[in-house]
Design a protein around this motif. Sequence first.
Motif, PDB file in Angstrom:
ATOM      1  N   ARG A  71       0.822  -1.208   0.000  1.00 37.32           N
ATOM      2  CA  ARG A  71       0.000   0.000   0.000  1.00 37.32           C
ATOM      3  C   ARG A  71       0.856   1.258   0.000  1.00 37.32           C
ATOM      4  N   ASP A  74       2.242   1.864  -3.487  1.00 38.42           N
ATOM      5  CA  ASP A  74       1.220   2.438  -4.372  1.00 38.42           C
ATOM      6  C   ASP A  74       0.996   3.914  -4.056  1.00 38.42           C
ATOM      7  N   TYR A  75       0.985   4.222  -2.784  1.00 35.40           N
ATOM      8  CA  TYR A  75       0.784   5.599  -2.318  1.00 35.40           C
ATOM      9  C   TYR A  75       1.900   6.506  -2.834  1.00 35.40           C
ATOM     10  N   LEU A  77       4.022   5.926  -5.434  1.00 32.87           N
ATOM     11  CA  LEU A  77       4.030   6.014  -6.895  1.00 32.87           C
ATOM     12  C   LEU A  77       2.929   6.931  -7.407  1.00 32.87           C
ATOM     13  N   ALA A  78       1.869   7.095  -6.632  1.00 36.70           N
ATOM     14  CA  ALA A  78       0.783   7.998  -7.008  1.00 36.70           C
ATOM     15  C   ALA A  78       1.024   9.427  -6.529  1.00 36.70           C
ATOM     16  N   GLN A  80       1.000  10.517  -3.468  1.00 35.90           N
ATOM     17  CA  GLN A  80       0.024  10.860  -2.440  1.00 35.90           C
ATOM     18  C   GLN A  80       0.638  11.090  -1.070  1.00 35.90           C
ATOM     19  N   PRO A  84      -0.931  16.136  -3.386  1.00 39.16           N
ATOM     20  CA  PRO A  84      -1.070  16.814  -4.671  1.00 39.16           C
ATOM     21  C   PRO A  84      -1.219  18.331  -4.584  1.00 39.16           C
ATOM     22  N   PHE A 159       6.473  15.797  -7.104  1.00 42.73           N
ATOM     23  CA  PHE A 159       6.217  14.357  -7.089  1.00 42.73           C
ATOM     24  C   PHE A 159       7.511  13.544  -7.040  1.00 42.73           C
ATOM     25  N   ASP A 162       8.264  11.718  -3.672  1.00 42.89           N
ATOM     26  CA  ASP A 162       7.633  10.425  -3.444  1.00 42.89           C
ATOM     27  C   ASP A 162       8.208   9.358  -4.360  1.00 42.89           C
ATOM     28  N   ARG A 190       9.323   1.518 -12.703  1.00 44.38           N
ATOM     29  CA  ARG A 190       8.130   2.367 -12.802  1.00 44.38           C
ATOM     30  C   ARG A 190       8.404   3.762 -12.247  1.00 44.38           C
ATOM     31  N   LEU A 194       8.062   7.357 -14.297  1.00 48.75           N
ATOM     32  CA  LEU A 194       7.263   8.485 -13.830  1.00 48.75           C
ATOM     33  C   LEU A 194       8.115   9.739 -13.641  1.00 48.75           C
TER      34      LEU A 194
END
Length: 250
Positions: A71, A74-75, A77-78, A80, A84, A159, A162, A190, A194
């Motif tokens: 989790r 994922d957080y 890579l987004a 978050q 934002p 970003f 992160d 990944r 990004l």
Amino acid sequence: MVVCDHVEGVVSAPDGPFFGPLAHGLACGAHIPVHVSRAWNTLDDPARDHREDRDSLAEGWGVETAEDWSRQVDYLLAGQNVGPEVDAVLDVRRTLLRQQGHYDLVTWQNAVARWARWQRRRAAEVDELVELAGVVTRYESRFRTDGLLPHDGIVTSVFGYDLGRAVNMARWGHGGRFCDYGSAERIVLRAGELCRQHYSSWADYSAGYALGRVIRFDEESYGHLYASVLGPHRLLTADRTSPWWHVPFA
């Protein structure tokens, strides 16, 4: 004046990648291993055992299971974790520059306020976002003084902070046996992809990483948390053994 944390030099693992997409992704996570004088180009750390990685993840991130770790990846890579909101404020500035070719702080803050009200943000949120433009402006001024930005440079996105941490989360997850090597490698690749979407160069990326870190933790104190990103930035951009000298960003 900030005194940078002492960093000996860029450490590389002789059997790790030095070129190609995996090296690029690992180089996006280089601030942290450089800060602690560890190899930037490996997912394995012979100085740590899996229990040490797990204890570190539990203490610093609240990660105690493979599901927690997944989790958090994922957080990150987004984008978050840093949130934002900063990029939204930076987007308003990019719009001003695209439409007008220039901006000043007052114009930017007024544009942020209009955008935030259009988004139906509460009055307190509007004020916070307007103040965020001022915080960014003050940090960027200091970045220019300290060489994190060129004299006319601005930060395009935060970003990267992160994404750089996602690379290290892959390293720690592999070290803590929360994932296998292939899974960790895919996360690194990944994150590198990004980073290329958000930035145009290592210097651009590093400034974004630094701004994300200090906005998240430093509170304009320009103390240890600022020094801990300024030192690695200077080394990674100046040391000819740094991956940023031989791994193309694009």
